[in-house]
Design a protein around this motif. Structure first.
Motif, mmCIF file in Angstrom:
data_model
loop_
_atom_site.group_PDB
_atom_site.id
_atom_site.type_symbol
_atom_site.label_atom_id
_atom_site.label_comp_id
_atom_site.label_asym_id
_atom_site.label_seq_id
_atom_site.Cartn_x
_atom_site.Cartn_y
_atom_site.Cartn_z
ATOM 1 N N SER A 222 38.191 26.957 35.418
ATOM 2 C CA SER A 222 37.934 28.237 34.757
ATOM 3 C C SER A 222 39.114 28.674 33.900
ATOM 4 O O SER A 222 40.276 28.500 34.271
ATOM 5 N N ALA A 409 38.065 37.960 37.135
ATOM 6 C CA ALA A 409 38.233 36.511 37.037
ATOM 7 C C ALA A 409 38.596 35.925 38.394
ATOM 8 O O ALA A 409 38.049 34.894 38.814
ATOM 9 N N GLU A 413 36.486 32.823 40.184
ATOM 10 C CA GLU A 413 37.057 31.539 39.775
ATOM 11 C C GLU A 413 36.826 30.425 40.791
ATOM 12 O O GLU A 413 36.628 29.262 40.417
#
Length: 424
Positions: A222, A409, A413
């Protein structure tokens, strides 16, 4: 633009390995010349909505006249096509030529199911638009050829804009926000934008010059923590703040065109088939519909967009590969590529054919951004990312609900990387 095209811009499931069937008699004679394939039949799979009837009839007649072969056209549905095609490519007699979503190409290429088409590129592809052709290449090899494309534009209600005193479509992102403020002041919903319209988010990432994945050693991981991706998320969040759409749903839940059809919304970001959906729900809305290119930060460059569309490929297991290549040279000729664009409003594979879109208001709005658009990451590992529940949708909802892009995030992730690590 047919609604079916929307399925071409995503990969719904992982592909099983394809045991491509070879053949000792695979086109021993190579290109046989005009009429030299008499007695042979080429099987062509294309998706429902991709081949207008009159266009297909003319194409078939020219192919059969030039090669002496017969064309067996088999219309396919997008629903379930990946598994059907994966199975077909592992069998003894796969379709010779088939339509494939542009983002699906890397996964099929990695499994060994696609024949290389470098000679077709050499013969007819010198002026294919680079950003459209890119999705037909995997690991430097030409495993497909670019056919047609589309992207998103702003679909707006002329009356709502006029009532708010907006006399011309905005040319910059700042002007767009100003226009939305004016509509909001009139008590209308400025823009319908659900929290999980992730293909639009992909476009914003492209506009920021960002990438959704990055290489970590020999594996893909990612890249949601990248500042460019986070900047795109902040832009998305600001636009979404003007909407009453749910933060945890996508543009199809409910259909955003149905919301727009009620006449109380200023705009939405949509693809070509959606205005027809709105008109079906409320025929009176047709006269109010307008289109403009999604504006970027400056007037000289539109916002980034996701380029969805289709490639054409030849099965590695086909016994008629040379005949298939002759077919590709005809179907991708300026004659048929141009006519398809004119009839369906799709963006052709070369800029010189864009004149065929003149008079189609949606396509005219889509063309400027097509030059700066791009796709999801063109890696085979990407296929698993789009499976439900899509971690990018989860990420967007977290941002819309108040998490910083950095924290959002971190939330997804691990799942994102798990999917990227799945075996192909």
């Amino acid at each position: 633009m047919k609604r079916k095209l929307i399925a071409a811009i995503g990969v719904a499931g992982m592909l099983v390995s394809i045991a491509a069937c070879g053949s000792d008699d695979k086109d021993k004679d190579k290109a046989k010349g005009p009429g030299g394939y008499k007695g042979e039949t080429l099987t062509f799979w294309a998706m429902d909505g991709s081949t207008p009837d009159a266009w297909l009839a003319e194409l078939t007649a020219e192919f059969e006249k030039k090669t002496g072969a017969k064309l067996k056209y088999e219309k396919q549905a997008w629903n379930g096509i990946q598994q059907k095609l994966t199975t077909a490519l592992s069998e003894e007699n796969p379709p010779d030529v088939f339509e494939i979503g542009n983002t699906q190409t890397p996964a099929y290429a990695k499994t060994g199911g696609l024949a290389e088409l470098a000679d077709v590129k050499k013969d007819i592809g010198a002026d294919w638009a680079a950003n459209l052709s890119e999705a037909s290449v995997f690991e430097g090899k030409q495993y497909a050829v670019p056919w047609y494309f589309t992207n998103r534009v702003v679909v707006y209600n002329k009356s709502v804009f006029k009532e708010a005193g907006i006399t011309a479509p905005p040319k910059t992102r700042a002007e767009f926000f100003t226009a939305l403020d004016k509509i909001k002041a009139k008590g209308k919903e400025p823009i319908y934008m659900p929290g999980q319209n992730w293909y639009h988010f992909v476009g914003l990432v492209i506009g920021q010059g960002g990438e959704l994945v990055k290489k970590d050693g020999d594996k893909w991981v990612s890249n949601l923590s990248d500042p460019k991706v986070q900047a795109a998320a902040e832009v998305y969040k600001k636009f979404q703040s003007y909407s009453t759409a749910p933060k945890d749903k996508d543009e199809a839940t409910p259909q955003q065109a149905d919301i727009f059809a009620q006449g109380k919304t200023g705009a939405f970001v949509g693809v070509g088939w959606e205005p027809a959906t709105a008109i079906k729900a409320n025929p009176a809305i047709e006269k109010e519909i307008g289109y403009f290119t999604f504006p970027g930060e400056t007037a000289d460059k539109p916002e980034g967009v996701f380029l969805g569309g289709s490639n054409l490929a030849v099965a590695q297991g086909s016994k008629k590969q040379e005949l298939a290549k002759e077919f590709l040279k005809i179907i991708l000729s300026d004659k048929y590529e141009g006519k398809l664009s004119k009839l369906s409003g799709v963006i052709p594979n070369k800029e010189s054919l864009n004149s065929n879109l003149a008079g189609n208001p949606f396509s005219e709005a889509a063309m400027p951004a097509s030059k700066v658009g791009d796709t999801t990451p063109l890696i085979a590992e990407w296929a698993a990312v789009e499976n439900a529940p899509n971690p990018i949708k989860t990420y967007l909802t977290a941002v819309m609900n108040g998490k910083t892009p950095a924290d959002a995030a971190k939330q997804v992730e691990a799942e994102f990387n798990k999917r990227l690590a799945q075996k192909q």
